[in-house]
Enzyme design. Sequence first.
Site, PDB file in Angstrom:
ATOM      1  N   CYS A  30      -1.693  -4.067   1.160  1.00 54.68           N
ATOM      2  CA  CYS A  30      -2.043  -2.732   1.647  1.00 54.68           C
ATOM      3  C   CYS A  30      -1.665  -1.656   0.627  1.00 54.68           C
ATOM      4  O   CYS A  30      -2.343  -1.499  -0.370  1.00 54.68           O
ATOM      5  CB  CYS A  30      -1.443  -2.466   3.021  1.00 54.68           C
ATOM      6  SG  CYS A  30      -2.148  -0.997   3.819  1.00 54.68           S
ATOM      7  N   HIS A  42      -3.662  -7.408   5.862  1.00 55.68           N
ATOM      8  CA  HIS A  42      -2.245  -7.587   6.184  1.00 55.68           C
ATOM      9  C   HIS A  42      -1.897  -9.033   6.554  1.00 55.68           C
ATOM     10  O   HIS A  42      -1.758  -9.371   7.727  1.00 55.68           O
ATOM     11  CB  HIS A  42      -1.862  -6.665   7.344  1.00 55.68           C
ATOM     12  CG  HIS A  42      -1.788  -5.230   6.956  1.00 55.68           C
ATOM     13  ND1 HIS A  42      -0.636  -4.635   6.488  1.00 55.68           N
ATOM     14  CD2 HIS A  42      -2.736  -4.265   6.956  1.00 55.68           C
ATOM     15  CE1 HIS A  42      -0.874  -3.358   6.227  1.00 55.68           C
ATOM     16  NE2 HIS A  42      -2.144  -3.112   6.499  1.00 55.68           N
ATOM     17  N   GLU A  51       0.920 -10.308   6.452  1.00 56.13           N
ATOM     18  CA  GLU A  51       2.222 -10.334   7.131  1.00 56.13           C
ATOM     19  C   GLU A  51       2.082 -10.226   8.645  1.00 56.13           C
ATOM     20  O   GLU A  51       2.997 -10.606   9.380  1.00 56.13           O
ATOM     21  CB  GLU A  51       3.145  -9.225   6.597  1.00 56.13           C
ATOM     22  CG  GLU A  51       2.930  -7.839   7.162  1.00 56.13           C
ATOM     23  CD  GLU A  51       1.776  -7.079   6.530  1.00 56.13           C
ATOM     24  OE1 GLU A  51       1.668  -5.865   6.783  1.00 56.13           O
ATOM     25  OE2 GLU A  51       0.986  -7.687   5.788  1.00 56.13           O
TER      26      GLU A  51
END
Length: 235
Positions: free
Chosen positions: A108, A211, A213
């Site tokens: 990001c 993303h 994560e």
Amino acid sequence: MRKPVIGIVPLVDAEKESYWMLPGYMKGIEQAGGIPVMLPLTSDPVILQQLVDTLDGFLFTGGQDVAPALYHEMPSEKCGECCVERDEMEAALFWSALKRDKPILGICRGIQFVNAVLGGTLYQDLPTERPSDTEHHQNPPYDRPVHTVSVLPNTPLQKLLKKEKLFVNSYHHQAVKALSPKLRPMAYSEDGLVEAVWLPTARFVWAVQWHPEFSYETDADSARILERFAEESTM
């Protein structure tokens, strides 16, 4: 086999005067086979050099907007909160890690920072500068895919995932505008934004706009990207 130790750039809460970390960055690296360590927020060259000498790879996380000064522009009215301390730290860390050819993964803000520090520019606010029907700022849950990206053939990402299209999550209001001449694109969103890049002159410098994560537990492609980063960090 020794696990790679991955340094993760801290998130910063200016209002609370605190450094913090999303669990997904830590747990995602751990699941990928690495040992995650949150870094201190510092530009001290001695500290950063010791970290680069000691650690095996570096994860550049999301967070505040990249300061437009980094790509030689004035901030627009829609530019969000910036963190000068992060920009300064990340620039010093990036160049030091790159000099040592340590693996780097940007997520990001990470793709935005890598592009800017290598001479590219950013959209400071997508809704006003580049309106689109594609959802780039989704609501929770953040592991849910909201748009597609097209993976370019014969890129490292395509060779890893063996796919031409990915379904990704998305939560950002800035993005790559002019791509750094040093970087190469690996994927584009359905509305034409650069969504993944790599640095061909380095052993492993990748960055993605989505993303992993948040999605590594539900999306095998996100998990594989983190695994590849960890694998490269063991070499």
